[in-house]
Each structure stands twice: as structure tokens, then as C-alpha cells.
Design a protein around this motif. Structure first.
Motif, mmCIF file in Angstrom:
data_model
loop_
_atom_site.group_PDB
_atom_site.id
_atom_site.type_symbol
_atom_site.label_atom_id
_atom_site.label_comp_id
_atom_site.label_asym_id
_atom_site.label_seq_id
_atom_site.Cartn_x
_atom_site.Cartn_y
_atom_site.Cartn_z
ATOM 1 N N THR A 261 0.837 -1.206 0.000
ATOM 2 C CA THR A 261 0.000 0.000 0.000
ATOM 3 C C THR A 261 0.869 1.252 0.000
ATOM 4 O OG1 THR A 261 -1.813 -1.106 1.172
ATOM 5 C CG2 THR A 261 -1.740 1.310 1.290
ATOM 6 N N ALA A 262 1.896 1.258 0.845
ATOM 7 C CA ALA A 262 2.781 2.426 0.925
ATOM 8 C C ALA A 262 3.504 2.652 -0.393
ATOM 9 C CB ALA A 262 3.791 2.232 2.055
ATOM 10 N N ARG A 263 3.984 1.580 -1.013
ATOM 11 C CA ARG A 263 4.685 1.729 -2.286
ATOM 12 C C ARG A 263 3.750 2.229 -3.379
ATOM 13 N NH1 ARG A 263 8.177 -2.596 -0.393
ATOM 14 N NH2 ARG A 263 6.552 -4.148 -0.791
ATOM 15 N N GLY A 264 2.543 1.671 -3.421
ATOM 16 C CA GLY A 264 1.593 2.113 -4.426
ATOM 17 C C GLY A 264 1.200 3.566 -4.241
ATOM 18 N N LEU A 265 0.982 3.970 -2.992
ATOM 19 C CA LEU A 265 0.628 5.361 -2.726
ATOM 20 C C LEU A 265 1.794 6.293 -3.026
ATOM 21 C CD1 LEU A 265 -1.427 4.965 0.580
ATOM 22 C CD2 LEU A 265 -2.285 5.701 -1.656
ATOM 23 N N GLU A 266 3.015 5.838 -2.770
ATOM 24 C CA GLU A 266 4.157 6.692 -3.084
ATOM 25 C C GLU A 266 4.228 6.967 -4.580
ATOM 26 O OE1 GLU A 266 8.985 7.103 -2.584
ATOM 27 O OE2 GLU A 266 7.917 5.582 -1.436
ATOM 28 N N ARG A 267 4.026 5.928 -5.381
ATOM 29 C CA ARG A 267 4.018 6.145 -6.826
ATOM 30 C C ARG A 267 2.924 7.139 -7.217
ATOM 31 N NH1 ARG A 267 5.354 0.514 -6.884
ATOM 32 N NH2 ARG A 267 3.151 -0.047 -6.844
ATOM 33 N N GLU A 268 1.767 6.975 -6.621
ATOM 34 C CA GLU A 268 0.630 7.848 -6.935
ATOM 35 C C GLU A 268 0.897 9.288 -6.532
ATOM 36 O OE1 GLU A 268 -3.860 8.351 -5.180
ATOM 37 O OE2 GLU A 268 -3.187 6.302 -5.665
ATOM 38 N N TYR A 269 1.393 9.486 -5.318
ATOM 39 C CA TYR A 269 1.612 10.845 -4.835
ATOM 40 C C TYR A 269 2.812 11.508 -5.502
ATOM 41 C CZ TYR A 269 -2.093 10.871 -1.376
ATOM 42 O OH TYR A 269 -3.335 10.880 -0.767
ATOM 43 N N ARG A 270 3.796 10.740 -5.854
ATOM 44 C CA ARG A 270 4.900 11.326 -6.624
ATOM 45 C C ARG A 270 4.385 11.860 -7.955
ATOM 46 N NH1 ARG A 270 10.185 10.700 -5.325
ATOM 47 N NH2 ARG A 270 10.676 9.421 -3.502
ATOM 48 N N GLU A 271 3.537 11.074 -8.591
ATOM 49 C CA GLU A 271 2.985 11.482 -9.881
ATOM 50 C C GLU A 271 2.158 12.757 -9.733
ATOM 51 O OE1 GLU A 271 2.060 11.467 -13.913
ATOM 52 O OE2 GLU A 271 3.527 10.250 -12.815
ATOM 53 N N GLN A 272 1.419 12.857 -8.636
ATOM 54 C CA GLN A 272 0.540 14.006 -8.426
ATOM 55 C C GLN A 272 1.297 15.268 -8.023
ATOM 56 O OE1 GLN A 272 -2.407 13.024 -5.497
ATOM 57 N NE2 GLN A 272 -3.338 11.399 -6.716
ATOM 58 N N LYS A 273 2.244 15.114 -7.123
ATOM 59 C CA LYS A 273 2.808 16.283 -6.443
ATOM 60 C C LYS A 273 4.199 16.695 -6.897
ATOM 61 C CE LYS A 273 0.082 15.690 -2.223
ATOM 62 N NZ LYS A 273 -0.628 16.997 -2.367
ATOM 63 N N LEU A 274 4.868 15.869 -7.680
ATOM 64 C CA LEU A 274 6.264 16.158 -8.000
ATOM 65 C C LEU A 274 6.496 16.459 -9.477
ATOM 66 C CD1 LEU A 274 8.035 13.460 -5.779
ATOM 67 C CD2 LEU A 274 7.311 15.768 -5.155
ATOM 68 N N LYS A 275 5.438 16.797 -10.187
ATOM 69 C CA LYS A 275 5.580 17.043 -11.623
ATOM 70 C C LYS A 275 6.573 18.164 -11.913
ATOM 71 C CE LYS A 275 1.023 15.321 -12.943
ATOM 72 N NZ LYS A 275 -0.311 15.653 -13.523
ATOM 73 N N ARG A 276 6.611 19.180 -11.068
ATOM 74 C CA ARG A 276 7.506 20.308 -11.322
ATOM 75 C C ARG A 276 8.976 19.902 -11.228
ATOM 76 N NH1 ARG A 276 7.773 24.412 -6.212
ATOM 77 N NH2 ARG A 276 9.492 25.127 -7.497
ATOM 78 N N TYR A 277 9.247 18.739 -10.607
ATOM 79 C CA TYR A 277 10.630 18.273 -10.471
ATOM 80 C C TYR A 277 10.978 17.176 -11.470
ATOM 81 C CZ TYR A 277 10.564 20.906 -6.138
ATOM 82 O OH TYR A 277 10.464 21.922 -5.210
ATOM 83 N N ALA A 278 10.073 16.918 -12.417
ATOM 84 C CA ALA A 278 10.295 15.821 -13.366
ATOM 85 C C ALA A 278 11.584 16.005 -14.158
ATOM 86 C CB ALA A 278 9.099 15.692 -14.306
ATOM 87 N N ASP A 279 11.838 17.223 -14.610
ATOM 88 C CA ASP A 279 13.056 17.468 -15.392
ATOM 89 C C ASP A 279 14.307 17.270 -14.541
ATOM 90 O OD1 ASP A 279 11.563 18.009 -17.623
ATOM 91 O OD2 ASP A 279 11.706 20.194 -17.440
ATOM 92 N N ALA A 280 14.260 17.745 -13.289
ATOM 93 C CA ALA A 280 15.408 17.589 -12.397
ATOM 94 C C ALA A 280 15.688 16.120 -12.126
ATOM 95 C CB ALA A 280 15.172 18.334 -11.082
ATOM 96 N N VAL A 281 14.627 15.331 -11.885
ATOM 97 C CA VAL A 281 14.803 13.908 -11.619
ATOM 98 C C VAL A 281 15.331 13.190 -12.860
ATOM 99 C CG1 VAL A 281 13.599 11.751 -11.078
ATOM 100 C CG2 VAL A 281 13.099 13.820 -9.766
ATOM 101 N N ALA A 282 14.823 13.553 -14.041
ATOM 102 C CA ALA A 282 15.303 12.920 -15.276
ATOM 103 C C ALA A 282 16.780 13.223 -15.504
ATOM 104 C CB ALA A 282 14.466 13.410 -16.460
#
Length: 303
Positions: A261-282
Motif C-alpha cells: 500500500t505504501a509503495r503504491g501510494l508513493e508512486r501515486e503521490y509522486r505522480e501528483q505532487k512532483l511534476k515540477r521536479y520531473a526534469d530535475a529527476v530525469a
């Protein structure tokens, strides 16, 4: 010295929800993923760190100083769990990693680099520090995801080693500062999510059935030092193993499913809340791959 002998974050083995992970997405990357869109595995990171230390040694030698490539934390020491332990085989051997932490502390105490530095008179210590970290006024800065800024030496052997490995030190410092410190942006929302709350309650119920009254893995870790205080190494390790095994079994059980559950939610919340950091992470991940390729050439080791 500002940072030459600091313990690396990646060596931590006990992590709770509020301090989860040292990498951008350590809790969510599938173990079989070997593609470019991921962080380095622990084994790969070890190769990079050994190469970096080798480059620092060569750089310091060119400036007239000795430097030893000392102990690099092992894969077992780098095991981290964002919310809960769930690797039953690992915890049956290591518990919460107490023995690993003690071994790392013992190794740091025997670090020949620290002994070498401490023998110098003040003027030589200054020369050594400047060789390692550059002039105190020569720094670069980057913004943490929370808005604060941090600084690091812009020159010296440590910066030069990173520049060679990653192909651009300032860019690496900027993107790694972002990518390695993202959890605070989504963990509060994740842990308040009803799906997580319900899974944690189920985990707590499972633990009570096993004889342990803890509302969360975080509470267990907070109380662990008191449970092992004053015990011999053998007894403290036995307490760790027993608790950690029950935690992992309950976390991975079908009734709780807290780990999944924690892993699935982490994937979900990263997708929702971290879009502005997508370029930095890439960029971070691409630079990691660059560093790994260079590190394998330097060390002759393939992870």
C-alpha cells in the motif's frame, strides 16, 4: 573540516515515514528494472562511490597529500525502507541493522584519513582542507524542494572528482539536491490517506496478535532504543530480529498489505505532487548513468 569525513546518507538502515529514503525513489523502483529511468541500485552506487574516492585520492596526491580509499558501505548497510520493513530474509539476519550501524561507527573511528589529518599542525590542516574543499568563500548553492538553500564547495578535490564522474558538478549539485530531498513534499498527504491509515491499522492489529502493541512502525522505532538499552550485543540483536521479523511479516501479509500500500501510494503521490521536479529527476538519473559508466572504467568493476 566542513565535510570530508561526514557519514553518507546512503548508509542509513533505519528509516521512518518522515525521513524516508536517500534517493529520489528508493521505495518505488521495481527490483528488475535495469533501464535508464531509475535510480542506481545499491551495488551500482558502491561502484560510483569507490571511483569518486579513487579520483579524490589521485587529486590529493597531485597536491602533495595522502588519501586512503577507506571503507565503502556495503549493500546490506544501504537497505532502506520508506515506511515499514518487509524483507523477511534480511531482517532475520540483521534485525533493524543495529550491528551494521555499530560496525560502520567502528570503521569510521579507524579511518586513516582522519588520523592523518589530525596529526597536522594548524597551517597544514588549512592547506589540506583547501586542497580537499577549495577556498571557504568559493561555494555553489542550490535550492531544496522546501525552499531553503544549501551550499557546497565549488572547487577542491571532492568537487573535481564529482565533476569528472557526473560531467558537470554544478548541474549535478542542483539536480541531486532536488531529487534526493523530495519526500517531505508528499509524505504528509500519503500518511493521511485513508488507504494508508487503514493498512497501518491492520498492521497494528497483526502486531498485537504477535504480542506487540504498536500503532505504527514509526512508534516501534522510537521505542526500540529503550527496549535494547543495557542489553548485551547478542540479546539486543535477538530483540531486534524478533521485532523486525514480526513487523515484516505483518507488513507483507495479505490482511495488512502495508508495504505494498505504501509503495503504491508513493508512486501515486509522486505522480501528483512532483511534476515540477520531473526534469530535475530525469537529469539526475541521466547523470547517475554517466557517472556509473565512468566509474566502471575507473574501477574496472561492473555492478
Amino acid at each position: 573540516m566542513r565535510r570530508a569525513f561526514a557519514m553518507k546518507c546512503a548508509a542509513a538502515v533505519i528509516v521512518t515515514a518522515t525521513t524516508a529514503g536517500c534517493t529520489a525513489s528508493a521505495a518505488t523502483e521495481p527490483s528488475g528494472n535495469k533501464g535508464p529511468g531509475r535510480d542506481l541500485t545499491d551495488a551500482e552506487q558502491i561502484v560510483v562511490e569507490r571511483a569518486e574516492e579513487t579520483l579524490v585520492r589521485e587529486c590529493m596526491a597531485a597536491k602533495g597529500f595522502k588519501y586512503w580509499v577507506w571503507r565503502i558501505a556495503s549493500v546490506d548497510e544501504r537497505r532502506s525502507y520508506a515506511y515499514v520493513l518487509d524483507d523477511v530474509a534480511w531482517v532475520k539476519k540483521h534485525g533493524y541493522g543495529g550491528r551494521l550501524v555499530k560496525a560502520a561507527e567502528k570503521a569510521r573511528a579507524a579511518d586513516p584519513n582522519a588520523a592523518y589529518y589530525n596529526k597536522f599542525p594548524r597551517t597544514e590542516r588549512i592547506r589540506y582542507t583547501r586542497a580537499m574543499e577549495g577556498m571557504p568563500s568559493d561555494t555553489i548553492s542550490a535550492e531544496l524542494p522546501g525552499g531553503a538553500r544549501i551550499e557546497a564547495p565549488a572547487s577542491g578535490c571532492q568537487a573535481e572528482a564529482k565533476a569528472e564522474l557526473y560531467g558537470g558538478y554544478e548541474t549535478w549539485f542542483r539536480v541531486s539536491t532536488a531529487a534526493e530531498n523530495l519526500t517531505s513534499l508528499f509524505v504528509p498527504a500519503l500518511t493521511a490517506d485513508k488507504r494508508f491509515v487503514n493498512a497501518e491499522k491492520a498492521w497494528s492489529s497483526c502486531m498485537r496478535e504477535a504480542g506487540h502493541d504498536y500503532r505504527s512502525p514509526g512508534q516501534l522505532r522510537e521505542e526500540l532504543p529503550a527496549l535494547t538499552k543495557g542489553l548485551s550485543d547478542v540479546k539486543a540483536h535477538a530483540v531486534e530480529v524478533a521485532l523486525a521479523t514480526d513487523e515484516a511479516v505483518c507488513a507483507s501479509s495479505g490482511e495488512s498489505g502495508l508495504a505494498d500500500t505504501a509503495r503504491g501510494l508513493e508512486r501515486e503521490y509522486r505522480e501528483q505532487k512532483l511534476k515540477r521536479y520531473a526534469d530535475a529527476v530525469a537529469t539526475y538519473r541521466q547523470m547517475q548513468r554517466t557517472a556509473l559508466a565512468h566509474a566502471e572504467d575507473i574501477t574496472g568493476v561492473t555492478a
